[in-house]
Design an enzyme around this catalytic site. Sequence first.
Site, PDB file in Angstrom:
ATOM      1  N   ASP A  10      -1.217   8.038  98.467  1.00 54.77           N
ATOM      2  CA  ASP A  10      -0.656   6.705  98.708  1.00 54.77           C
ATOM      3  C   ASP A  10      -0.554   6.483 100.215  1.00 54.77           C
ATOM      4  O   ASP A  10       0.151   7.219 100.908  1.00 54.77           O
ATOM      5  CB  ASP A  10       0.726   6.615  98.067  1.00 54.77           C
ATOM      6  CG  ASP A  10       1.281   5.191  98.040  1.00 54.77           C
ATOM      7  OD1 ASP A  10       0.957   4.401  98.948  1.00 54.77           O
ATOM      8  OD2 ASP A  10       2.054   4.882  97.116  1.00 54.77           O
TER       9      ASP A  10
ATOM     10  N   SER B 281       5.518  -0.002  93.145  1.00 53.35           N
ATOM     11  CA  SER B 281       5.851  -0.290  94.537  1.00 53.35           C
ATOM     12  C   SER B 281       7.244  -0.927  94.609  1.00 53.35           C
ATOM     13  O   SER B 281       8.221  -0.311  94.182  1.00 53.35           O
ATOM     14  CB  SER B 281       4.779  -1.175  95.165  1.00 53.35           C
ATOM     15  OG  SER B 281       4.942  -1.265  96.562  1.00 53.35           O
TER      16      SER B 281
ATOM     17  N   HIS C 150      -2.223   3.588  96.444  1.00 50.22           N
ATOM     18  CA  HIS C 150      -0.973   2.878  96.198  1.00 50.22           C
ATOM     19  C   HIS C 150      -1.054   2.073  94.904  1.00 50.22           C
ATOM     20  O   HIS C 150      -1.676   1.007  94.857  1.00 50.22           O
ATOM     21  CB  HIS C 150      -0.641   1.958  97.369  1.00 50.22           C
ATOM     22  CG  HIS C 150       0.698   1.301  97.252  1.00 50.22           C
ATOM     23  ND1 HIS C 150       1.857   2.020  97.113  1.00 50.22           N
ATOM     24  CD2 HIS C 150       1.068   0.000  97.218  1.00 50.22           C
ATOM     25  CE1 HIS C 150       2.882   1.196  97.010  1.00 50.22           C
ATOM     26  NE2 HIS C 150       2.432  -0.040  97.064  1.00 50.22           N
TER      27      HIS C 150
ATOM     28  N   ASP D  60     -15.994  19.823  92.703  1.00 50.64           N
ATOM     29  CA  ASP D  60     -16.656  18.590  93.140  1.00 50.64           C
ATOM     30  C   ASP D  60     -15.699  17.412  93.256  1.00 50.64           C
ATOM     31  O   ASP D  60     -16.137  16.269  93.421  1.00 50.64           O
ATOM     32  CB  ASP D  60     -17.798  18.222  92.185  1.00 50.64           C
ATOM     33  CG  ASP D  60     -18.952  19.207  92.243  1.00 50.64           C
ATOM     34  OD1 ASP D  60     -19.163  19.772  93.336  1.00 50.64           O
ATOM     35  OD2 ASP D  60     -19.614  19.414  91.213  1.00 50.64           O
ATOM     36  N   ASP D  61     -14.406  17.654  93.141  1.00 53.66           N
ATOM     37  CA  ASP D  61     -13.447  16.570  93.303  1.00 53.66           C
ATOM     38  C   ASP D  61     -13.576  15.936  94.679  1.00 53.66           C
ATOM     39  O   ASP D  61     -13.903  16.610  95.663  1.00 53.66           O
ATOM     40  CB  ASP D  61     -12.013  17.086  93.137  1.00 53.66           C
ATOM     41  CG  ASP D  61     -11.660  17.337  91.682  1.00 53.66           C
ATOM     42  OD1 ASP D  61     -12.431  16.913  90.808  1.00 53.66           O
ATOM     43  OD2 ASP D  61     -10.609  17.955  91.426  1.00 53.66           O
TER      44      ASP D  61
END
Length: 544
Positions: A417, A196, A453, A266-267
């Site tokens: 994110d 970040s 994130h 199946d994700d």
Amino acid sequence: MILSDMTLFSSLLFSSGVDLALCSAKENLNVANCSAFFLTPAIDLPYNAQVLDVSAALAKSQVSNSNITLNLCNVTVTYTHPSWNDKIHITIYLPETGWNGRFQGVGGGGWATSSGLSSLLSPVAAGYSAGTTDGGHEINSLSTAGWAELPNGQLNMPLFTDFASVALNDLAVVGKQITNRYYGYGPNYSYWNGCSTGGRQGLMMAQKYPTAFNGIHAGAPAINWPVFLVAEYWGQFLMNQLVRYPPQCVFDAINNAAVEACRFMDDRFIAQPGQCLYDPFLMVGKSINCNGTLVNITSDDATIVQKTWEGPRTADGTPLWWGINPGTPFDGLIDTECTGSVTNCTGNAFGIATDWISRWILEEPDYDFQSLTLDGFVKIFYQALVKYNAIIGTNNIDLRPFHHAGGKMITWHGLADPLIFPGGTIDYYRKAMAFDPETHEYYRFFPAPGVGHCENGNGAVPSDPLAAVVEWVEQDIAPDVLPAVTTDGTINRNLCMYPLASFYIGGDPTDVGSFVCKFVGDYIDNIISYADFVLNSNGSTIFV
């Protein structure tokens, strides 16, 4: 005052609870070395900075969520740039035994230059000497209210410049000097580790101070700081314009539908969000259960989602910046709060975005965001670029000096994110590769589908990206993949180096061996036509 009195040092030492009778011969040497008297002569700061105080004492620290107790030398250097009237604190932790010959600089988050002193304990436990800097202001990641203004009411540009770059190089310089003095040699290698704001800090070091670190891990980097922070307010702006603030369950329902339409097997995430063409208006009129209350999804709800995915645009539809990807949670930037009922909600804007716009761009801390128009939003976007890109844009694509210094860098970014738009990172890497075709020889980027994130989300999170940097620097083994695993441990899947992606070849989809890296389509659908900007090697601004 600089501590130079051994009597004072001794009182600090005994107050830390260290039993000198238990020290080995080697530890006795470290007792002598862990003193301001011994360490201060090593400090030689750049930019004519002046040391105000040095403290050093042996200490014991417990690593959180473990049974590890560390014996370390805790050094704090307080200094100033005289014409700036700042006061910055650098803290270095040095393991008493088991040093691995390396120094690690640890990054911050949001508006905080540092992640706090506890962030140094894991590196020390791994054998690093480690350091961080407060950049001259308190650790408050969401607001600059305590330091944005000088006593005369003007913006505190010295502290902003410290935050952007100067204090980071100071940390690298002092950290290596203190490490060398304490151990009598080294460090053999130095590394930066951050995500970040910490990721932006790492890229800033590679761009502006290319010899500071041998290796850099720059996760989810907050590059293009001036404009992406304005873009963070876009979703709240849309809700204000429509006077519609849906409860989070509405956003969740639309997002879940997008994941269902675009996921692989199946994700629970979207692997290629740039290819997900799910239409949120398919959900209009559907009734969902929000904490026991049935809520109908409206056309305005779908509009907010669609335009948030698209990202901010001008009145004629020209894109300004990327939006969040389909499948990304909305409670980071498009947050709402409901009082008493899910039908009585208001917007809850992200503090960093509003702080940036009101204090630093408009210079109106009490700015009424409800009065903001689209023309005003666009004007703010370009004002931010003009005022601050040269200071904190961190978007210089010429990384050749870092390469020539022998540096290696890895960036990864979660494609789900909710705070920093991965499209900006992808575009930066594209431009770096176009500028220097040898970029992959010293800088590699790994998108992380389904990851939030810096961590979390439903996708696989890199297990130890800094370890890959170390291996690349010290053994010349360039990473083609980053090992990653979901937070619940159910899916192991390598992250592929951009522009490749995981391609299923059969077998157990939770097993890393069921995938190979190949080009299966891009991670974002296009390069937008905003007024793009980079800095070339002589520091002037060019537009491409």
